[in-house]
Motif scaffolding. Structure first.
Motif, PDB file in Angstrom:
ATOM      1  N   HIS A  43      39.479  42.167  32.498  1.00 21.42           N
ATOM      2  CA  HIS A  43      40.055  42.035  31.148  1.00 21.42           C
ATOM      3  C   HIS A  43      40.658  43.376  30.697  1.00 21.42           C
ATOM      4  CE1 HIS A  43      40.193  40.606  26.907  1.00 21.42           C
ATOM      5  NE2 HIS A  43      39.934  41.881  26.652  1.00 21.42           N
ATOM      6  N   GLU A  44      39.928  44.455  30.919  1.00 22.62           N
ATOM      7  CA  GLU A  44      40.434  45.777  30.496  1.00 22.62           C
ATOM      8  C   GLU A  44      41.658  46.192  31.323  1.00 22.62           C
ATOM      9  OE1 GLU A  44      39.518  47.061  27.748  1.00 22.62           O
ATOM     10  OE2 GLU A  44      37.968  45.535  27.525  1.00 22.62           O
ATOM     11  N   LEU A  45      41.613  45.887  32.628  1.00 22.18           N
ATOM     12  CA  LEU A  45      42.775  46.210  33.478  1.00 22.18           C
ATOM     13  C   LEU A  45      44.000  45.406  33.044  1.00 22.18           C
ATOM     14  CD1 LEU A  45      41.034  46.362  36.976  1.00 22.18           C
ATOM     15  CD2 LEU A  45      41.902  48.283  35.652  1.00 22.18           C
ATOM     16  N   ALA A  46      43.769  44.164  32.602  1.00 21.40           N
ATOM     17  CA  ALA A  46      44.878  43.330  32.122  1.00 21.40           C
ATOM     18  C   ALA A  46      45.525  43.956  30.881  1.00 21.40           C
ATOM     19  CB  ALA A  46      44.390  41.921  31.816  1.00 21.40           C
ATOM     20  N   HIS A  47      44.691  44.577  30.015  1.00 21.30           N
ATOM     21  CA  HIS A  47      45.254  45.263  28.836  1.00 21.30           C
ATOM     22  C   HIS A  47      46.215  46.373  29.280  1.00 21.30           C
ATOM     23  CE1 HIS A  47      43.365  43.333  25.519  1.00 21.30           C
ATOM     24  NE2 HIS A  47      42.139  43.712  25.793  1.00 21.30           N
ATOM     25  N   ILE A  48      45.814  47.102  30.333  1.00 20.90           N
ATOM     26  CA  ILE A  48      46.689  48.185  30.826  1.00 20.90           C
ATOM     27  C   ILE A  48      47.945  47.577  31.460  1.00 20.90           C
ATOM     28  CG2 ILE A  48      46.877  50.062  32.523  1.00 20.90           C
ATOM     29  CD1 ILE A  48      43.886  50.634  31.989  1.00 20.90           C
ATOM     30  N   ALA A 107      37.428  47.754  40.893  1.00 24.04           N
ATOM     31  CA  ALA A 107      38.580  48.184  40.074  1.00 24.04           C
ATOM     32  C   ALA A 107      39.815  48.370  40.956  1.00 24.04           C
ATOM     33  CB  ALA A 107      38.252  49.483  39.338  1.00 24.04           C
ATOM     34  N   GLU A 108      39.583  48.944  42.158  1.00 27.77           N
ATOM     35  CA  GLU A 108      40.684  49.150  43.119  1.00 27.77           C
ATOM     36  C   GLU A 108      41.287  47.799  43.516  1.00 27.77           C
ATOM     37  OE1 GLU A 108      40.686  52.474  45.456  1.00 27.77           O
ATOM     38  OE2 GLU A 108      42.796  51.848  45.333  1.00 27.77           O
ATOM     39  N   HIS A 109      40.405  46.858  43.855  1.00 32.97           N
ATOM     40  CA  HIS A 109      40.849  45.539  44.298  1.00 32.97           C
ATOM     41  C   HIS A 109      41.614  44.814  43.180  1.00 32.97           C
ATOM     42  CE1 HIS A 109      40.685  41.576  46.168  1.00 32.97           C
ATOM     43  NE2 HIS A 109      40.244  41.116  45.006  1.00 32.97           N
ATOM     44  N   LEU A 110      41.036  44.818  41.975  1.00 31.34           N
ATOM     45  CA  LEU A 110      41.669  44.116  40.837  1.00 31.34           C
ATOM     46  C   LEU A 110      43.005  44.767  40.461  1.00 31.34           C
ATOM     47  CD1 LEU A 110      38.470  43.563  38.660  1.00 31.34           C
ATOM     48  CD2 LEU A 110      39.839  41.762  39.731  1.00 31.34           C
ATOM     49  N   ASP A 113      44.534  36.462  32.149  1.00 27.24           N
ATOM     50  CA  ASP A 113      44.880  37.265  33.336  1.00 27.24           C
ATOM     51  C   ASP A 113      43.625  37.662  34.111  1.00 27.24           C
ATOM     52  OD1 ASP A 113      47.500  37.029  32.683  1.00 27.24           O
ATOM     53  OD2 ASP A 113      47.759  39.079  31.957  1.00 27.24           O
ATOM     54  N   ALA A 114      42.560  37.985  33.362  1.00 27.17           N
ATOM     55  CA  ALA A 114      41.300  38.359  34.018  1.00 27.17           C
ATOM     56  C   ALA A 114      40.763  37.171  34.816  1.00 27.17           C
ATOM     57  CB  ALA A 114      40.284  38.815  32.975  1.00 27.17           C
ATOM     58  N   ALA A 115      40.822  35.980  34.211  1.00 26.77           N
ATOM     59  CA  ALA A 115      40.341  34.770  34.892  1.00 26.77           C
ATOM     60  C   ALA A 115      41.152  34.524  36.169  1.00 26.77           C
ATOM     61  CB  ALA A 115      40.442  33.568  33.951  1.00 26.77           C
ATOM     62  N   ASP A 116      42.465  34.732  36.099  1.00 25.75           N
ATOM     63  CA  ASP A 116      43.314  34.561  37.285  1.00 25.75           C
ATOM     64  C   ASP A 116      42.919  35.556  38.382  1.00 25.75           C
ATOM     65  OD1 ASP A 116      44.709  32.585  36.067  1.00 25.75           O
ATOM     66  OD2 ASP A 116      46.454  33.817  35.536  1.00 25.75           O
ATOM     67  N   ALA A 117      42.657  36.793  37.960  1.00 20.19           N
ATOM     68  CA  ALA A 117      42.387  37.850  38.943  1.00 20.19           C
ATOM     69  C   ALA A 117      41.051  37.660  39.650  1.00 20.19           C
ATOM     70  CB  ALA A 117      42.434  39.214  38.260  1.00 20.19           C
ATOM     71  N   ILE A 118      40.056  37.143  38.916  1.00 16.61           N
ATOM     72  CA  ILE A 118      38.727  37.007  39.546  1.00 16.61           C
ATOM     73  C   ILE A 118      38.464  35.567  39.995  1.00 16.61           C
ATOM     74  CG2 ILE A 118      37.721  38.982  38.324  1.00 16.61           C
ATOM     75  CD1 ILE A 118      36.353  36.987  36.435  1.00 16.61           C
TER      76      ILE A 118
END
Lengths: 274, 80
Positions: A135-140, A79-82, A209-214
């Motif tokens: 995905h959840e972090l992208a919502h935030i 979570a920190e990294h993402l 966004d989640a796909a980009d991040a991971i």
């Protein structure tokens, strides 16, 4: 610009929502004689209370607890990294026993919370869970929670004003009381059609966004597949199907589609794998 | 011919229509009132719309039946 499509659609949907709100504000000033400052302060207070109350209720309703670092250290690390990757502060992480694999985000950038169910942690592999977290972090990061609170706030304000406008211009007959309630409900539904269309589109954006991040969409696609297959096989799901069979119309067809918060899972999986 | 009372006619027609929507789509109606107030997917499974408890589903349907009944009452009062 990162999401040109999202920005354009948000501008259109936002303008429509603002138009609804502007009409409601004019009605409030005309029918009730309320000054502009009172309308604005009242609206902000209304939405603010909804936001605070919603966050508190959501965490309380699932009895979410802070996620212990000693037990879920790797989730905190990811979570920190993402969060760094997405340029947001790491949100508060909480865990809950929800009875089903689930996760959701509440709050805003800088004061966000992500709740993950124990069932989801048990079901998914680490890379799949990372996809869900992203995905959840992208919502935030995309302020989706705030956007939904604003949308619901506008819908509620417009509906309440429509209801009172009908009531105050009538003869206090039973038909007038009934018409006021009905108009309020229908108005809320009409405005929410726009808000829910925004919600469905923002799900795709959060997936992207989640796909980009991971570094790819496959882990999140696998997570969605696992959860939906589990749902088909679980006995709880059979109960749901029995209940759904009692419905006059299927919940995912016709009008119900317009009132859906999420796009169909198959479509999300397909887009994630493109 | 007497003019048709607009508000009573609207109350009857819209009331029955709203009632039928409440009966047919209880989950959608609950969603309309809960989205943005509570996270929509905190009850259901991840990636899906939230499911609602059976008690809510039937409460909305009962409200729908009441809506149809009042709409019909207003409509009949108009005709008779």
């Amino acid at each position: 610009m990162k999401h040109v499509g999202l920005t354009a659609r948000m501008a259109i949907a936002g303008s429509i929502l603002f138009a609804f709100y502007a009409v409601a504000a004019v009605v409030a000033m005309g029918v009730f004689g309320a000054p502009l400052w009172l309308v604005l302060v009242g609206s902000v207070a209304f939405v603010g209370v909804q936001y605070k109350l919603g966050k508190w209720m959501a965490l309380r309703s699932v009895r979410a607890e802070d996620m212990p670092k000693d037990q879920y250290g790797w989730i905190h690390d990811r979570a920190e990294h993402l969060s760094n990757e997405m340029g947001i502060e790491k949100p508060r992480l909480m865990v809950a026993r929800m009875g089903v694999p689930n996760a959701f985000a509440v709050g805003r950038k800088g004061a966000g919370t992500v709740v993950v169910s124990e069932e989801l942690i048990r079901l998914l592999d680490r890379d799949e869970l990372e996809g869900v977290l992203a995905h959840e972090l992208a919502h935030i990061a995309n302020r989706d929670v705030v956007m939904m609170v604003l949308g619901q706030g506008v819908a509620s304000i417009v509906a309440i004003l429509a209801q009172w406008a009908v009531l105050l211009t009538g003869d206090n007959d039973i038909a007038d009381f009934f018409l006021a309630i009905v108009v309020g409900q229908i108005t809320q539904m009409l405005v929410m059609i726009f808000v829910l269309a925004i919600s469905r589109y923002r799900e795709y954006v959060a997936d992207s966004d989640a796909a980009d991040a991971i570094g790819g969409g496959d882990p999140l696609a696998r997570a969605l597949e696992k959860i939906s297959h589990g749902n088909e096989q679980s006995s709880d799901s059979r109960v749901d199907e029995n209940v759904n069979a009692l419905c006059i119309f299927g919940q995912e067809r016709g009008l119900a589609k317009l009132f859906s918060t999420h796009p169909p899972t198959e479509k999300r999986i397909e887009r994630l794998r493109r | 011919m007497a003019p048709v009372p607009l508000r009573e006619t609207l109350a009857a027609v819209l009331g029955v229509a709203l009632g039928l929507v409440l009966i047919a789509y209880p989950e959608a109606v609950v969603r309309v009132h809960t989205v943005g107030r509570v996270p929509g997917n905190r009850r259901g499974e991840y990636g899906d719309d939230a499911t609602i408890p059976d008690t809510w589903r039937w409460a909305v349907r009962v409200a729908g039946v009441a809506c149809v009944a009042v709409g019909l009452f207003v409509g009949i009062r108009l005709v008779v």
